[in-house]
Design a protein around this motif. Structure first.
Motif, short mmCIF file in Angstrom:
data_model
loop_
_atom_site.label_atom_id
_atom_site.label_comp_id
_atom_site.label_asym_id
_atom_site.label_seq_id
_atom_site.Cartn_x
_atom_site.Cartn_y
_atom_site.Cartn_z
N LEU A 102 0.80 -1.22 0.00
CA LEU A 102 0.00 0.00 0.00
C LEU A 102 0.83 1.27 0.00
O LEU A 102 0.40 2.30 -0.52
CB LEU A 102 -0.94 0.01 1.22
CG LEU A 102 -1.96 -1.11 1.30
CD1 LEU A 102 -2.72 -1.03 2.62
CD2 LEU A 102 -2.93 -1.04 0.13
N ASN A 103 2.04 1.19 0.60
CA ASN A 103 2.84 2.41 0.77
C ASN A 103 4.30 2.00 0.91
O ASN A 103 4.86 2.01 2.01
CB ASN A 103 2.36 3.19 1.99
CG ASN A 103 2.98 4.55 2.10
OD1 ASN A 103 3.83 4.94 1.30
ND2 ASN A 103 2.58 5.29 3.11
N ALA A 104 4.92 1.66 -0.19
CA ALA A 104 6.29 1.11 -0.16
C ALA A 104 7.32 2.19 0.16
O ALA A 104 7.18 3.36 -0.22
CB ALA A 104 6.62 0.47 -1.50
N SER A 105 8.38 1.78 0.86
CA SER A 105 9.51 2.66 1.13
C SER A 105 10.80 2.14 0.52
O SER A 105 11.80 2.86 0.48
CB SER A 105 9.69 2.84 2.64
OG SER A 105 9.97 1.61 3.26
N ILE A 247 -4.90 8.31 3.32
CA ILE A 247 -5.86 8.97 2.44
C ILE A 247 -5.09 10.12 1.81
O ILE A 247 -4.34 10.84 2.50
CB ILE A 247 -7.12 9.47 3.19
CG1 ILE A 247 -8.09 10.13 2.20
CG2 ILE A 247 -6.77 10.42 4.33
CD1 ILE A 247 -9.44 10.46 2.80
N ARG A 248 -5.22 10.29 0.51
CA ARG A 248 -4.41 11.30 -0.17
C ARG A 248 -5.28 12.35 -0.86
O ARG A 248 -6.34 12.05 -1.41
CB ARG A 248 -3.46 10.66 -1.18
CG ARG A 248 -4.10 9.88 -2.31
CD ARG A 248 -3.02 9.24 -3.19
NE ARG A 248 -3.58 8.39 -4.22
CZ ARG A 248 -3.81 8.78 -5.47
NH1 ARG A 248 -3.54 10.02 -5.84
NH2 ARG A 248 -4.32 7.94 -6.35
N PHE A 249 -4.79 13.59 -0.78
CA PHE A 249 -5.42 14.73 -1.43
C PHE A 249 -4.38 15.31 -2.38
O PHE A 249 -3.37 15.84 -1.93
CB PHE A 249 -5.85 15.77 -0.41
CG PHE A 249 -6.73 15.24 0.69
CD1 PHE A 249 -8.11 15.28 0.58
CD2 PHE A 249 -6.17 14.68 1.84
CE1 PHE A 249 -8.92 14.79 1.59
CE2 PHE A 249 -6.96 14.19 2.85
CZ PHE A 249 -8.35 14.24 2.73
N ASP A 250 -4.60 15.18 -3.68
CA ASP A 250 -3.63 15.61 -4.67
C ASP A 250 -4.19 16.69 -5.58
O ASP A 250 -5.39 16.68 -5.91
CB ASP A 250 -3.18 14.44 -5.55
CG ASP A 250 -2.27 13.46 -4.83
OD1 ASP A 250 -1.67 13.87 -3.82
OD2 ASP A 250 -2.16 12.30 -5.27
N TYR A 251 -3.32 17.59 -5.98
CA TYR A 251 -3.63 18.53 -7.04
C TYR A 251 -2.57 18.38 -8.12
O TYR A 251 -1.37 18.50 -7.84
CB TYR A 251 -3.65 19.99 -6.55
CG TYR A 251 -3.81 20.97 -7.69
CD1 TYR A 251 -5.05 21.15 -8.30
CD2 TYR A 251 -2.71 21.68 -8.16
CE1 TYR A 251 -5.19 22.04 -9.35
CE2 TYR A 251 -2.85 22.57 -9.23
CZ TYR A 251 -4.09 22.74 -9.82
OH TYR A 251 -4.22 23.61 -10.88
N GLY A 252 -3.01 18.07 -9.35
CA GLY A 252 -2.08 17.92 -10.45
C GLY A 252 -2.41 18.86 -11.58
O GLY A 252 -3.58 19.19 -11.82
N GLU A 267 -1.64 5.21 -1.83
CA GLU A 267 -0.79 6.01 -2.68
C GLU A 267 -1.12 5.80 -4.16
O GLU A 267 -1.74 4.80 -4.54
CB GLU A 267 0.69 5.67 -2.44
CG GLU A 267 1.18 6.07 -1.06
CD GLU A 267 1.00 7.56 -0.78
OE1 GLU A 267 1.22 8.38 -1.67
OE2 GLU A 267 0.62 7.91 0.35
N ALA A 268 -0.67 6.73 -5.00
CA ALA A 268 -0.96 6.65 -6.43
C ALA A 268 -0.29 5.43 -7.05
O ALA A 268 -0.79 4.86 -8.02
CB ALA A 268 -0.50 7.93 -7.12
#
Length: 269
Positions: A102-105, A247-252, A267-268
């Motif tokens: 879900l959220n790799a590092s 939870i993500r809030f993105d502006y592109g 994540e995207a």
């Protein structure tokens, strides 16, 4: 053994601007359609811990399409504009060494599918389709948990390709800011890099991302100077610390889009 794939049913309006890399925004048209997609893939570990090989089938049916009378779609009528059925077999390669799905590092992810579609299998069109998704994640420093994530994707279709199987530039995962389907063609290449900033003892995080990509009919049509650019920022709030679920809030935005906001879980990429 392992498996992955897709299963979806959709019914929502779609945008159409024409086919190609330079369609004007004034072409905008909305049409309605139903889509049912099932794509089970069976995999078996091979050679190393993280590598899987296998295959499966893919069935993609688009039906009950309603287009604007005397509109762009009705006038140009690209193959499969009023519905199509894609039935085929796929070969697949998967390499996945990520530390968290879900959220790799850290780690690598590579998915490659090669599909062959034929009317003899119950489809309406004869074509082949190759897709890949390559990702790499690494920590910026041992002193913090900031991560850099890199991704490249490709979509290459050949033959009598229906409208529903053309590559779509733009969505909530890559080329954020462009409406899905703003530019469509048989082929697509796109890449992005994202910096994920975390704060100690906080559920909040920030990201910044840049990318570029384009659709094209032939390889000779792909021009680096004409690539669509993509950039943006985002806010993260961690819903589950154990699973690292955000939870993500993105502006592109980009050089050929005014931009869009996105709210999603995970994540995207």
């Amino acid at each position: 053994m392992g498996d992955f794939g897709n299963l979806s049913f959709q019914n929502y309006p779609k945008y159409y601007y024409g086919i190609g890399t330079d369609t004007p925004e004034s072409n905008e048209e909305i049409y309605d359609t139903y889509q049912f997609l099932i794509e089970p893939i069976l995999l078996k570990r091979a050679f190393t811990r993280y590598l899987f090989l296998g295959g499966g089938v893919r069935y993609n049916k688009v039906y009950k399409t309603k287009v604007e009378e005397n509109g762009l779609l009705d006038a140009t009528r690209p193959t499969g504009y009023d519905g199509s059925t894609s039935t085929g077999v796929e070969l697949a390669v998967l390499y996945d060494s990520r530390d968290n799905i879900l959220n790799a590092s850290k780690g690598w992810y590579f998915e490659l599918t090669r599909g062959f579609y034929n009317t003899s299998m119950g489809g309406t069109h004869d074509f082949d389709l190759t897709r890949f998704d390559l990702r790499h994640y690494f920590k910026v420093s041992v002193s913090n948990n900031d991560v850099i994530a890199v991704q490249a994707v490709g979509h290459f279709a050949n033959g009598n390709v229906p409208l529903s199987e053309l590559a779509l530039l733009g969505n909530e995962q890559i080329m954020r800011g462009y409406l899905e389907g703003r530019f469509i063609e048989e082929n697509l290449l796109a890449a992005q890099i994202e910096y994920r900033k975390t704060f100690k003892d906080s559920r909040f995080g920030l990201v910044g991302f840049i990318g570029a990509g384009d659709v094209f009919n032939k390889t000779t049509d792909l021009n680096i100077g004409d690539l669509k650019l993509n950039y943006g920022v985002g806010l993260r709030f961690m819903l589950d610390k154990k699973e690292k679920l955000n939870i993500r809030f993105d502006y592109g935005a980009g050089n050929e889009t005014d931009g869009n906001f996105y709210v999603n879980i995970a994540e995207a990429y």
